[in-house]
Design a protein around this motif. Sequence first.
Motif, PDB file in Angstrom:
ATOM      1  N   LYS A 157     116.471  29.689  30.889  1.00 43.85           N
ATOM      2  CA  LYS A 157     115.100  29.185  31.036  1.00 43.85           C
ATOM      3  C   LYS A 157     114.779  28.950  32.504  1.00 43.85           C
ATOM      4  O   LYS A 157     113.755  29.404  33.013  1.00 43.85           O
ATOM      5  N   ASN A 158     115.680  28.274  33.182  1.00 38.60           N
ATOM      6  CA  ASN A 158     115.444  27.923  34.580  1.00 38.60           C
ATOM      7  C   ASN A 158     115.568  29.113  35.520  1.00 38.60           C
ATOM      8  O   ASN A 158     114.730  29.310  36.402  1.00 38.60           O
ATOM      9  N   SER A 159     116.586  29.941  35.324  1.00 33.68           N
ATOM     10  CA  SER A 159     116.786  31.064  36.245  1.00 33.68           C
ATOM     11  C   SER A 159     115.710  32.141  36.067  1.00 33.68           C
ATOM     12  O   SER A 159     115.240  32.717  37.049  1.00 33.68           O
ATOM     13  N   THR A 160     115.308  32.405  34.835  1.00 31.07           N
ATOM     14  CA  THR A 160     114.268  33.408  34.602  1.00 31.07           C
ATOM     15  C   THR A 160     112.931  32.919  35.134  1.00 31.07           C
ATOM     16  O   THR A 160     112.176  33.687  35.741  1.00 31.07           O
ATOM     17  N   PHE A 161     112.640  31.639  34.932  1.00 27.09           N
ATOM     18  CA  PHE A 161     111.402  31.086  35.480  1.00 27.09           C
ATOM     19  C   PHE A 161     111.383  31.230  36.998  1.00 27.09           C
ATOM     20  O   PHE A 161     110.388  31.680  37.579  1.00 27.09           O
ATOM     21  N   LYS A 162     112.466  30.872  37.641  1.00 22.80           N
ATOM     22  CA  LYS A 162     112.539  30.957  39.108  1.00 22.80           C
ATOM     23  C   LYS A 162     112.354  32.405  39.569  1.00 22.80           C
ATOM     24  O   LYS A 162     111.587  32.676  40.490  1.00 22.80           O
ATOM     25  N   LEU A 163     113.050  33.319  38.912  1.00 25.40           N
ATOM     26  CA  LEU A 163     112.954  34.728  39.276  1.00 25.40           C
ATOM     27  C   LEU A 163     111.525  35.242  39.141  1.00 25.40           C
ATOM     28  O   LEU A 163     110.971  35.822  40.079  1.00 25.40           O
ATOM     29  N   LEU A 164     110.919  35.033  37.975  1.00 29.02           N
ATOM     30  CA  LEU A 164     109.579  35.571  37.723  1.00 29.02           C
ATOM     31  C   LEU A 164     108.499  34.872  38.541  1.00 29.02           C
ATOM     32  O   LEU A 164     107.593  35.525  39.066  1.00 29.02           O
ATOM     33  N   SER A 165     108.582  33.570  38.654  1.00 28.41           N
ATOM     34  CA  SER A 165     107.511  32.836  39.341  1.00 28.41           C
ATOM     35  C   SER A 165     107.517  33.059  40.842  1.00 28.41           C
ATOM     36  O   SER A 165     106.506  32.804  41.504  1.00 28.41           O
ATOM     37  N   ASN A 166     108.619  33.572  41.394  1.00 32.36           N
ATOM     38  CA  ASN A 166     108.678  33.858  42.827  1.00 32.36           C
ATOM     39  C   ASN A 166     108.217  35.266  43.184  1.00 32.36           C
ATOM     40  O   ASN A 166     108.209  35.634  44.352  1.00 32.36           O
ATOM     41  N   LEU A 167     107.831  36.042  42.185  1.00 30.90           N
ATOM     42  CA  LEU A 167     107.341  37.396  42.446  1.00 30.90           C
ATOM     43  C   LEU A 167     105.881  37.374  42.874  1.00 30.90           C
ATOM     44  O   LEU A 167     105.111  36.504  42.457  1.00 30.90           O
ATOM     45  N   THR A 168     105.514  38.356  43.650  1.00 29.19           N
ATOM     46  CA  THR A 168     104.096  38.551  43.962  1.00 29.19           C
ATOM     47  C   THR A 168     103.483  39.383  42.844  1.00 29.19           C
ATOM     48  O   THR A 168     104.212  40.044  42.070  1.00 29.19           O
ATOM     49  N   ASP A 169     102.160  39.392  42.763  1.00 27.59           N
ATOM     50  CA  ASP A 169     101.523  40.236  41.755  1.00 27.59           C
ATOM     51  C   ASP A 169     101.810  41.709  42.035  1.00 27.59           C
ATOM     52  O   ASP A 169     101.935  42.502  41.103  1.00 27.59           O
ATOM     53  N   GLU A 170     101.928  42.081  43.297  1.00 26.62           N
ATOM     54  CA  GLU A 170     102.265  43.471  43.625  1.00 26.62           C
ATOM     55  C   GLU A 170     103.632  43.841  43.036  1.00 26.62           C
ATOM     56  O   GLU A 170     103.778  44.897  42.414  1.00 26.62           O
ATOM     57  N   GLN A 171     104.614  42.981  43.216  1.00 25.42           N
ATOM     58  CA  GLN A 171     105.935  43.221  42.640  1.00 25.42           C
ATOM     59  C   GLN A 171     105.861  43.249  41.109  1.00 25.42           C
ATOM     60  O   GLN A 171     106.501  44.086  40.462  1.00 25.42           O
ATOM     61  N   ALA A 172     105.094  42.344  40.530  1.00 25.46           N
ATOM     62  CA  ALA A 172     105.024  42.205  39.082  1.00 25.46           C
ATOM     63  C   ALA A 172     104.218  43.311  38.414  1.00 25.46           C
ATOM     64  O   ALA A 172     104.366  43.540  37.214  1.00 25.46           O
ATOM     65  N   ASN A 173     103.400  44.017  39.168  1.00 28.92           N
ATOM     66  CA  ASN A 173     102.634  45.139  38.626  1.00 28.92           C
ATOM     67  C   ASN A 173     103.409  46.449  38.702  1.00 28.92           C
ATOM     68  O   ASN A 173     102.912  47.489  38.279  1.00 28.92           O
ATOM     69  N   HIS A 174     104.630  46.396  39.201  1.00 27.94           N
ATOM     70  CA  HIS A 174     105.469  47.581  39.377  1.00 27.94           C
ATOM     71  C   HIS A 174     106.144  47.986  38.065  1.00 27.94           C
ATOM     72  O   HIS A 174     106.663  47.152  37.333  1.00 27.94           O
ATOM     73  N   ALA A 175     106.130  49.283  37.807  1.00 28.25           N
ATOM     74  CA  ALA A 175     106.932  49.885  36.730  1.00 28.25           C
ATOM     75  C   ALA A 175     107.911  50.836  37.415  1.00 28.25           C
ATOM     76  O   ALA A 175     107.546  51.538  38.358  1.00 28.25           O
ATOM     77  N   TYR A 176     109.143  50.884  36.975  1.00 32.00           N
ATOM     78  CA  TYR A 176     110.154  51.673  37.669  1.00 32.00           C
ATOM     79  C   TYR A 176     110.008  53.177  37.446  1.00 32.00           C
ATOM     80  O   TYR A 176     110.605  53.981  38.163  1.00 32.00           O
TER      81      TYR A 176
ATOM     82  N   ILE B  85     101.622  36.596  37.249  1.00 26.71           N
ATOM     83  CA  ILE B  85     103.024  36.524  36.843  1.00 26.71           C
ATOM     84  C   ILE B  85     103.476  35.074  36.725  1.00 26.71           C
ATOM     85  O   ILE B  85     104.297  34.748  35.873  1.00 26.71           O
ATOM     86  N   GLN B  86     102.919  34.188  37.540  1.00 23.52           N
ATOM     87  CA  GLN B  86     103.302  32.774  37.463  1.00 23.52           C
ATOM     88  C   GLN B  86     102.915  32.167  36.116  1.00 23.52           C
ATOM     89  O   GLN B  86     103.632  31.321  35.587  1.00 23.52           O
ATOM     90  N   ASP B  87     101.786  32.596  35.543  1.00 23.19           N
ATOM     91  CA  ASP B  87     101.384  32.117  34.219  1.00 23.19           C
ATOM     92  C   ASP B  87     102.346  32.618  33.141  1.00 23.19           C
ATOM     93  O   ASP B  87     102.717  31.870  32.228  1.00 23.19           O
ATOM     94  N   LEU B  88     102.732  33.878  33.245  1.00 27.98           N
ATOM     95  CA  LEU B  88     103.683  34.428  32.279  1.00 27.98           C
ATOM     96  C   LEU B  88     105.019  33.697  32.373  1.00 27.98           C
ATOM     97  O   LEU B  88     105.617  33.351  31.353  1.00 27.98           O
ATOM     98  N   ALA B  89     105.471  33.444  33.592  1.00 29.92           N
ATOM     99  CA  ALA B  89     106.736  32.722  33.796  1.00 29.92           C
ATOM    100  C   ALA B  89     106.664  31.320  33.199  1.00 29.92           C
ATOM    101  O   ALA B  89     107.601  30.867  32.532  1.00 29.92           O
ATOM    102  N   ALA B  90     105.552  30.633  33.434  1.00 27.80           N
ATOM    103  CA  ALA B  90     105.388  29.271  32.919  1.00 27.80           C
ATOM    104  C   ALA B  90     105.317  29.263  31.396  1.00 27.80           C
ATOM    105  O   ALA B  90     105.871  28.371  30.744  1.00 27.80           O
ATOM    106  N   GLU B  91     104.652  30.255  30.812  1.00 31.01           N
ATOM    107  CA  GLU B  91     104.571  30.324  29.346  1.00 31.01           C
ATOM    108  C   GLU B  91     105.945  30.540  28.735  1.00 31.01           C
ATOM    109  O   GLU B  91     106.323  29.882  27.750  1.00 31.01           O
ATOM    110  N   LEU B  92     106.728  31.454  29.303  1.00 35.88           N
ATOM    111  CA  LEU B  92     108.074  31.708  28.791  1.00 35.88           C
ATOM    112  C   LEU B  92     108.937  30.453  28.896  1.00 35.88           C
ATOM    113  O   LEU B  92     109.639  30.094  27.952  1.00 35.88           O
ATOM    114  N   LYS B  93     108.844  29.760  30.012  1.00 36.28           N
ATOM    115  CA  LYS B  93     109.624  28.531  30.203  1.00 36.28           C
ATOM    116  C   LYS B  93     109.225  27.466  29.178  1.00 36.28           C
ATOM    117  O   LYS B  93     110.082  26.799  28.586  1.00 36.28           O
ATOM    118  N   THR B  94     107.935  27.328  28.951  1.00 38.51           N
ATOM    119  CA  THR B  94     107.439  26.330  28.005  1.00 38.51           C
ATOM    120  C   THR B  94     107.869  26.654  26.575  1.00 38.51           C
ATOM    121  O   THR B  94     108.277  25.758  25.824  1.00 38.51           O
TER     122      THR B  94
END
Length: 170
Positions: free
Chosen positions: A33-52, A106-115
């Motif tokens: 919960k904590n590590s995934t939140f930290k990882l996702l919430s520290n991303l920029t929207d540019e990073q979070a809009n990336h598909a590999y 991405i910060q909203d998605l991270a917060a929702e997952l954590k909650t």
Amino acid sequence: MHKPEPAAYEHYYRAYIELVDQEPILEKLESLKNSTFKLLSNLTDEQANHAYAPGKWTVKQLAGHLIDAERTFAYRAFAFSRGQAELPGFEENIYVERANSNDRPIQDLAAELKTLREANLYMLRAMTPQQIETHGIANGHPIQVNTIVYQMAGHEVHHLNLLRDRYGIY
């Protein structure tokens, strides 16, 4: 809760369950919960809009999928622990398509997952040993509540590994 033996669940659950170490499962879920939140919430929207790759999910869509899966696994555990016998599967690609995750920060998605995880940890901690051992049928296959809890953690670890290995996100 104990890590289920491979003979106790269908073979296709194995990939997720094997990703979970011997750490007590509720502690593992708390840590994730904590590590995934930290990882996702520290991303920029540019990073979070990336598909590999073309046609693959963006990081935001992957986060949305983690949210969908968290809800699905938790509902299965809840329903089976309360006596529900059978629940349908879910088509992850349809869920991702309809979630509109790319339209959210991405910060909203991270917060929702954590909650969601915090709420699910309350539910899991309140279950009796008998409820944890209860079985049900999900997506046409028998599964025990205990196994679902390990599946929840292993599924998340699987996608964190994808973020590292395919998206280059640590």
